[in-house]
Design an enzyme around this catalytic site. Structure first.
Site, short mmCIF file in Angstrom:
data_model
loop_
_atom_site.label_atom_id
_atom_site.label_comp_id
_atom_site.label_asym_id
_atom_site.label_seq_id
_atom_site.Cartn_x
_atom_site.Cartn_y
_atom_site.Cartn_z
N ARG A 185 -57.48 64.88 -21.85
CA ARG A 185 -57.45 66.35 -21.54
C ARG A 185 -58.15 66.80 -22.93
NH1 ARG A 185 -52.69 67.95 -18.31
NH2 ARG A 185 -53.27 66.40 -16.43
N GLN A 228 -50.90 58.69 -16.24
CA GLN A 228 -50.27 59.29 -15.05
C GLN A 228 -49.89 58.38 -14.04
OE1 GLN A 228 -52.45 62.71 -13.52
NE2 GLN A 228 -51.21 64.06 -14.57
N HIS A 235 -56.67 63.78 -14.42
CA HIS A 235 -55.36 63.28 -13.64
C HIS A 235 -55.82 62.20 -12.91
CE1 HIS A 235 -56.70 66.87 -10.88
NE2 HIS A 235 -57.61 66.00 -11.03
N TRP A 277 -56.70 72.06 -16.16
CA TRP A 277 -56.96 71.01 -16.58
C TRP A 277 -58.04 71.10 -17.52
CZ3 TRP A 277 -56.13 71.92 -11.58
CH2 TRP A 277 -54.92 71.18 -10.86
N VAL A 324 -52.41 70.69 -2.94
CA VAL A 324 -51.30 70.64 -2.06
C VAL A 324 -50.96 71.93 -1.48
CG1 VAL A 324 -50.51 68.59 -3.11
CG2 VAL A 324 -49.77 70.58 -4.18
N ALA A 361 -48.31 64.08 -1.56
CA ALA A 361 -48.93 63.49 -2.81
C ALA A 361 -47.91 63.92 -4.09
CB ALA A 361 -50.13 63.90 -3.12
#
Ligand SMILES: [Zn+2]
Lengths: 811, 345
Positions: free
Chosen positions: B202, B216, B176, B156, B259, B313
C-alpha cells in the site's frame, strides 16, 4: 463524520445511551470510531454569560484593558483582558476562578486561579474559543448573542456528546446529520422529522437582480439550483450557529458562509454563496475551464486550470472550481449586500479527477465524489434560505429558485423475492418482516401475488431518492439483514461438495525448502520487496533497464522491486551485526523477485537465499573449539537442503563478481544453473557496512527446483553382504576437483561409498595435494575376500593414473 | 569335576575383583570382561562343548549358577555405586549449567501465522493457491467492482508500476489478495474453495499500526448452494480455532465493493473481556477480518451466472492476527528483522 447528539436529537428522539447508540450504529455499518465529550467545562457554574458594561484602561499596561463585566442580575467584576475586539454592550463567555480552561502555554486543560496581572487583581477571565476548548481562535474573545442573559449557563449550547462515524464510500446519504438520524430512527423504531425549509419568496427580486444560468454539459452538471438573496447584512453568526460549527471542527466565518456549511453538514449537500455584485453581467455559466485559465481560491491559492476541470464562471472568468472550492474574488465579504446561493449536483468522477489532480480535497468535493442524491439540491437550498431569513434582519428578500435543467426525477424500483433472500442468507424471511424493515428505512413497497413456486413471495420496492447506492436485489437483502442484525442469522457448515484436489507442487517444495533452511540452523527473515535502485543494481546481474520501478514511490529507498534477495539479506546482517558477539548469524529468506517483461506481468520468480557470518564460537561455558565459518559450512547446509528434496547438484567454480573468486561456485542440476554459493566479496560487504569478512551465502532459483524435481522415488534393495573399508591416499594436482576423483572411484561396481576424510596440501611449489578417501567395498552377491578388494583398488588406481595422472601415495 | 572346580575358582576370583571396584567406569570394565559377549563366562560356557559328555551337565549347571551369582553381585554393586555417586563429586556434573547450544533456526512469525491459519482452512476443505504480487489494475480493481475514479479506490492507496509505454495497461503492486478471486474463477468452475496467502503493498506512511508491505490471506467459496449462513459458520470456526473456544464472535455490516452483503467480523477483546481498553479502542471488540457474499458484478465479470452461483469471500491481515495473538505492539517489527524480535517466536 462528526455527529453531535444534540443536532441528531432535533430530528429523532434518542432514548438510548451514547455508548449503546454507538454500538447500534456500528452493527448496521456506520462504525463509530470514538465517542467524544465536547465543551464539558461548560457543565459548571464557573462558566457563564457576561456583559461588558464599560471598558477601562489597565493602569499599569498600555496593551491591557480592565473591562467591567456583569455576570449576574446584580453581580459585576473588573477583570484584566488583552483582546482587541471588546466593546461595551457585547455579551461574552466569562470564566470564574475554578473554571476548567485550556492553557495555551501548558497545552493542557487547567483550573483557572484568581490572579493579579500587573498589580491589578483579576477574579476571572473573558474567554476565547481556544481557552474554552471549542475552537482554534485565540486572538479574539468569543462574542455571544446580545439576547443572552448575564449569569446564565451556556451548557445547553456548547456541551455535547459527539459520535465520530466512519462512513463507507457507498453511503453518501450518511455524510449528513439527517442521514444518520434516518438510520437511528430505523434501528430504534422512532419517527424521523425533517428540518424546517419554509421561506418567504419575493417576486420582485427577479427584476431587481436577474440572473442567467447556463449549463454547458449536462454530463458534468446534472442539476444547478440557484437563488438570489438581497438586502443581507454580513456579520457574525448567532451563538447557536457558531456552536454547531465548532462541534464539527469548523471555523465560524460569517452568518452567510456559516449557513451554507451548516446546511452541508445537516443535509449532505454542499452549497456555495457568491457575492452577486462580483458576478460579471449576473451570468453563471457551468463550463469546462479554458486551458491555463487561473482561479484564486478562497484559500488564497492561485490554481491553473485545464479543460478537464469544470468551473462556475461569470460572463468572463471562473468564479469557482465547481463542487470543490469557491473563488476569493466572488466570495462573501463584510460589504456584500446580495448573494447568489448555489446548490448543485456535479458529476462525481469529474469532481474526483479534478480534486485529486489538484490535490485539493474539501468537504464539498468529498461529498460530490460520492454521488449525493440529485433531489437534495433544491431541498438544501430551501433550508439555507430558511436559515438566512431566520438569522438575519427582516429586510432580507429571496427570489424564486432557479432550477436548471427543469427535470422530473424518476424514482427507481427493484423486484424483491423471498426465494432470493433465502438463497443468499440461508434462511427464510417472511414478506411482512422484510417489508417492515424496508419501510423503516424509507423504502416503499407494492406486494405482488406470486406466479412462480408456491411458497415464494415477491414485492416491488421503490428506492428512496437518497439511497443511490441501492442498485440490485442483493443491496435490498443487505438492508434487511443489517437492520435485523447479522448476529440474528443462523450459522451452518458448507454442505457443498469438496472441490477436486489440485496439487500445488511449487508451494509444497518451497515450504520444504523453508523448513529445511530452518532445520539446518538458519533463522527466517522477511524483508521489504522494494529497494533502493542503486543499491539493488550494485548486487544485481540484471540490467537496470529490466528493473520494475514504482511510479509513485514512498521514497527513494523503496523505488525498485528486488531482482534478487541479496540486498535484503545483507541489510539484515548489517543491522544485526551486534549479534556476532554472541555467535554466528545464520539467516535465510524466501521470496519473489521481479524482472520486467514488456507487455506482460513482470517475471515473478521465487528465490531462496541463505547467509552465514562469523565463526563457530557461541557464547557460553561449553564453547571449546572456535574457528571461522568457511565455505564448507554453508555448502553443508545447502547439501542438506537439496538432499531433503532428493536433488543432487554439481558445484563448479564461479565467476560471479559478487563472490570471492576461488571460494565460490555455481550450483548446477544437470546442465541447468540452480544458483550460486560462496564467500561474499569485501567490496559488497563494505557497501552494506558489514565488518565481518567471513560471510557466505547461497542463492537458489526455486523455479528451477520446481522444474527439476522428480517426485518419483523407487525403492532399491540394499545388499546384505559384509562391507570392507579401505583408506586410500592419492596425490593429485590442486586443480583437480575432488569430485572428479570421487566419481572415478565410484565407477567401480564394488564401491558403495567414497568419502574424502583428509586433505593435505603439499609444499606450494609442487602444486599438489594429498587426499585420503575412505572407500567402502561391498558386493551385492557375496562376501568379498581381501584379494578381491585389493584387485579392485589396483584397478581404481590404474584408472586414476590414466585419466587424471594421479599417484597412489604410500602412507 | 576338574572343570567344575575350575569354574568355581574363576567365579570367586571375579567376585573378589568385583568387591574391590569403586567407580562406575571400572564396574563397566568388569561387566564387559566377565559377563560380556566375549567375557569369561561366555568362554566357560563355550568350553563346555569340548568336555566329555558325562561332565557336561554338571559343568553347565555350575557355570550357569556362577553366572547368576555374578549377575546378582553385579546388580548390588551397581546400586551401591549409584547411591554413592550422588555424594561422590568426581562422577557428578552440574546439571544446572546450560546445555551445548544446538544450532537451529526458526520460521518467521508471519510464516508461522500463515501456516496456522491455512491449516484451519485446509481442514475445512479449502486448498491453497497463490498469485502475482505485481498485478494488472484490471484484476486488483475493475473486476472486483471497483471502477476507475470510484471513491472506494481510496480504501486502497496504491503503489503503481512505472509504465513502459504510455498506452500500456496499468500495472500495480496488488493492494490486497482479492485479485485472485477473479483469477481463480476465470480459470475454473465451481465448486471452489480456496485460500490465497500472499504479500500486498500500500502507498501508506508507516507507524505502529500501518505498514506499506503486508501479508493477507484471502478466502473464496463458490457453489450453487453457498449462503451467508455458511460464511458465518466457516469464519466462526476459524475464529474459535485461532483465538480460543471461549471467544465471542460478532458479525456486523461493513462495505467492500466486491461483496454484498458486506461483513466485518470481530472477536471480543481478550485483554479486557469487553470492558474496553486500548487494544480494542474502548469498544470491547477487535476487528479480525472483512468478508461478504460475492457481488453479482464480480460473478458477471468472470462469466458466472449470479442467479445460479453464490459464494462468500473473506480477507484478513496476517500481521494483525499475529499482533493480537502475541501482543505485539508495533507492526514495523515484522519486516525490520531484528533477531531479538524474530527469535522470540
Ligand atoms: Zn479491550
Amino acid at each position: 463524520m462528526l455527529t453531535p447528539l444534540s443536532w441528531l436529537q432535533k430530528y429523532v428522539d434518542i432514548t438510548v445511551s451514547p455508548e449503546n447508540l454507538a454500538h447500534l450504529l456500528t452493527m448496521v455499518g456506520l462504525e463509530v470510531e470514538s465517542i467524544e465529550r465536547f465543551g464539558e467545562n461548560f457543565n459548571s457554574d464557573q462558566i457563564v454569560v457576561g456583559e461588558i458594561l464599560e471598558i477601562n484602561q489597565h493602569p499599569n499596561a498600555d496593551r491591557l484593558l480592565l473591562p467591567k463585566v456583569k455576570i449576574g442580575s446584580t453581580e459585576t467584576v473588573n477583570v484584566v483582558c488583552g483582546a482587541t475586539n471588546l466593546s461595551p454592550g457585547i455579551k461574552i463567555v466569562f470564566a470564574k476562578p475554578g473554571a476548567t480552561l485550556f492553557n495555551q502555554k501548558s497545552g493542557k486543560f487547567q483550573k483557572l486561579k484568581a490572579s493579579a496581572i500587573r498589580g491589578i487583581s483579576s477574579p476571572g477571565m473573558i474567554c476565547s474559543e481556544l481557552e474554552l476548548g471549542i475552537g482554534q481562535n485565540h486572538e479574539n474573545i468569543l462574542i455571544l448573542d446580545k439576547s443572552l442573559e448575564p449569569g446564565s449557563s451556556l451548557q445547553d449550547t456548547f456541551s455535547d456528546t459527539i459520535l465520530d462515524l466512519s462512513i463507507t464510500p457507498n453511503r453518501p446519504d450518511c455524510l449528513s446529520i439527517i442521514g444518520v438520524a434516518r438510520e437511528v430512527a430505523a434501528i430504534t423504531n422512532k419517527k424521523l422529522s425533517g428540518p424546517e425549509i419554509s421561506y418567504k419568496e419575493n417576486s420582485s427580486v427577479s427584476t431587481s437582480s436577474p440572473v442567467e444560468i447556463h449549463i454547458e454539459s449536462l454530463d458534468l452538471c446534472k442539476r444547478y439550483c440557484g437563488a438570489v438573496v438581497e438586502n443581507i447584512t454580513v456579520g457574525p453568526s448567532p451563538t447557536w450557529l457558531k456552536a454547531a460549527l465548532a462541534k464539527m471542527g469548523h471555523r465560524s466565518i460569517n452568518n452567510i458562509v456559516d449557513v451554507t456549511n451548516y446546511v452541508m453538514y445537516e443535509t449532505g449537500q454542499p452549497l456555495h454563496a457568491f457575492d452577486l455584485n462580483k458576478i460579471q453581467d449576473s451570468k453563471i455559466k457551468i463550463r469546462p475551464a479554458k486551458n491555463k485559465e487561473k482561479l484564486l481560491t478562497l484559500d488564497n491559492e492561485s490554481i491553473e486550470l485545464n479543460p478537464s476541470m469544470l468551473v462556475i464562471a461569470d460572463s468572463k472568468n471562473p468564479v469557482a472550481l465547481a463542487g470543490i472550492i469557491g473563488g476569493l474574488n466572488s466570495s462573501v465579504s463584510q460589504n456584500t449586500t446580495r448573494i447568489l446561493l448555489e446548490s448543485a449536483n456535479f458529476n462525481p468522477t469529474s469532481i474526483r479527477k479534478t480534486a485529486s489532480s489538484l490535490k485539493l480535497r474539501t468537504d464539498a468535493s468529498y461529498r460530490f465524489e460520492r454521488n449525493p442524491n440529485e433531489a437534495l439540491a433544491s431541498k438544501a437550498l430551501k433550508r439555507a434560505i430558511h436559515l438566512i431569513q431566520k438569522t438575519s434582519s427582516q429586510k432580507v428578500s429571496c427570489g424564486k429558485i432557479i432550477d436548471a435543467p427543469e427535470t422530473q426525477l424518476d424514482s427507481m424500483s427493484l423486484q424483491l423475492h423471498g426465494s432470493a433472500i433465502e438463497k443468499l442468507l440461508g434462511v427464510k424471511i417472511s414478506q411482512k418482516e422484510a417489508l417492515s424493515v424496508l419501510h423503516k428505512l424509507g423504502f416503499q413497497s407494492n406486494a405482488q401475488t406470486q406466479t412462480g413456486p408456491s411458497n415464494d413471495w415477491a414485492a416491488k420496492i421503490s428506492i428512496p431518492d437518497w439511497r443511490s447506492d441501492i442498485k440490485i436485489q442483493e443491496d435490498l437483502i443487505e438492508e434487511i439483514a443489517r437492520i435485523l442484525g447479522y448476529d440474528q442469522f443462523p450459522t451452518s457448515n458448507i454442505s457443498s461438495s469438496i472441490p477436486e484436489y489440485l496439487p500445488n507442487m511449487p508451494l509444497h517444495l518451497r515450504e520444504q525448502v523453508r523448513d529445511a533452511c530452518a532445520e539446518f540452523g538458519m533463522q527466517e527473515v522477511i524483508t521489504y520487496s522494494l529497494k533502493n535502485e542503486s543499491l539493488l543494481s550494485s548486487v544485481s546481474s540484471d540490467d537496470p533497464q529490466n528493473f520494475v520501478n514504482i511510479a509513485n514511490p514512498l521514497n527513494s529507498e523503496t523505488k525498485t522491486l528486488r531482482t534478487n534477495l541479496m540486498v535484503g539479506i545483507l541489510e539484515t546482517l548489517s543491522s544485526n551485526q551486534n549479534f556476532l558477539k554472541e555467535g554466528p548469524v545464520k539467516i535465510f529468506e524466501i521470496g519473489r523477485t521481479f524482472v520486467n517483461k514488456p507487455g506482460s506481468l513482470p517475471i515473478q520468480n521465487e528465490m531462496a537465499v541463505g547467509l552465514i557470518s562469523g565463526n563457530t564460537f557461541s557464547e557460553g561455558w561449553t564453547n571449546a573449539n572456535n574457528r571461522k565459518l568457511d565455505f564448507y559450512d554453508i555448502k553443508g547446509i545447502l547439501e542438506n537442503i537439496l538432499s531433503k528434496l532428493k536433488l543432487e547438484a554439481k558445484y563448479i567454480p564461479s565467476k560471479d563478481a559478487l563472490l570471492v573468486k576461488g571460494q565460490s561456485a555455481d550450483i548446477l542440476i544437470g546442465e541447468t544453473k540452480l544458483g550460486k554459493i560462496g564467500k561474499i566479496s569485501n567490496h559488497i560487504l563494505s557497501s552494506f557496512e558489514v565488518d565481518e569478512a567471513n560471510t557466505f551465502l547461497f542463492e537458489l532459483n526455486l523455479n528451477t527446483i520446481y522444474s527439476k524435481f522428480k517426485n518419483k522415488i523407487t525403492f532399491r534393495p540394499f545388499a546384505t553382504f559384509p562391507t570392507s573399508e579401505r583408506d586410500l591416499t592419492v596425490l593429485a594436482d590442486t586443480s583437480i576437483p575432488s569430485e572428479k576423483i570421487e566419481s572415478i572411484i565410484l565407477e567401480s561396481k564394488l564401491v558403495t561409498k567414497c568419502l574424502p576424510v583428509d586433505i593435505y596440501k603439499q609444499d606450494h611449489g609442487n602444486q599438489k595435494k594429498s587426499i585420503t578417501y575412505k572407500i567402502v567395498f561391498q558386493s551385492p552377491s557375496k562376501t568379498l575376500t581381501s584379494n578381491e578388494v585389493a584387485n579392485e583398488i589396483e584397478k581404481i588406481l590404474f584408472k586414476l593414473k590414466k585419466t587424471l595422472n594421479i599417484d597412489f601415495r604410500e602412507k | 569335576m576338574e572343570a567344575t572346580n575350575e569354574t568355581e575358582k574363576i567365579i570367586s576370583e571375579q567376585l573378589s575383583s568385583l568387591n574391590k571396584i569403586d567407580t562406575t567406569e571400572s564396574l563397566e570394565e568388569w561387566r564387559v570382561n566377565t559377563l560380556g559377549r566375549q567375557g569369561v563366562i561366555t568362554s566357560i560356557l563355550k568350553s563346555i562343548s569340548s568336555l566329555p559328555v558325562e561332565e557336561r551337565k554338571a559343568a553347565g549347571s555350575a557355570a550357569n549358577q556362577g553366572k547368576t551369582r555374578l549377575q546378582d553381585a553385579f546388580g548390588i554393586k551397581q546400586k551401591q555405586l549409584l547411591a554413592n555417586a550422588s555424594s561422590n563429586s568426581s562422577d557428578s556434573i552440574d546439571v544446572s549449567l546450560p546445555g551445548r547450544p544446538a544450532t537451529r533456526g526458526k520460521l518467521h512469525i508471519v510464516t508461522q501465522t500463515i501456516r496456522e491459519i491455512s491449516s484451519v482452512f485446509v481442514s475445512l476443505g479449502f486448498q491453497i493457491q497463490e498469485g502475482p504480487e505485481v498485478e494488472w489494475g484490471k484484476y486488483n480493481f475493475d473486476m472486483l467492482n471497483i471502477p476507475q475514479d470510484h471513491p472506494a479506490r481510496d480504501m486502497w492507496d496504491t503503489l503503481w508500476v512505472e509504465k513502459n509505454h504510455d498506452d500500456s495497461e496499468p500495472l500495480l503492486l496488488r493492494t490486497h489478495t482479492s485479485p485472485m478471486q477473479a483469477r481463480i474463477m476465470e480459470s475454473s468452475t465451481p465448486p471452489i474453495r480456496v485460500i490465497i496467502p500472499g504479500k500486498c503493498y500500500r502507498y501508506e506512511a508507516t507507524d505502529a499500526t500501518h505498514e506499506w508491505q503486508l501479508t493477507q490471506i484471502e478466502g473464496l467459496a463458490v457453489d450453487s448452494d453457498i449462503s451467508f449462513a455458511d460464511l458465518k459458520g466457516t469464519l466462526y470456526e476459524f475464529a474459535k480455532r485461532i483465538f480460543g473456544q471461549d471467544r465471542q464472535v460478532r458479525f456486523r455490516c461493513d462495505y467492500f465493493p466486491f461483496v454484498e452483503p458486506g461483513v466485518d467480523m470481530s472477536i471480543d477483546c481478550f485483554k479486557c473481556s469487553g470492558k474496553g481498553c486500548s487494544i480494542c479502542s474502548h469498544t470491547g471488540w477487535i476487528e479480525i477480518l472483512g468478508a461478504g457474499m460475492v457481488h453479482p458484478n464480480v460473478f458477471k465479470g468472470v462469466n458466472y451466472d449470479p442467479e445460479k452461483y453464490k459464494g462468500f469471500a473473506f480477507g484478513m491481515g496476517v500481521e494483525r492476527i499475529a499482533m493480537l495473538k502475541y501482543e505485539i505492539d508495533d507492526i514495523r517489527n515484522f519486516y525490520t528483522n531484528d533477531l531479538r524480535f524474530l527469535s522470540q517466536f
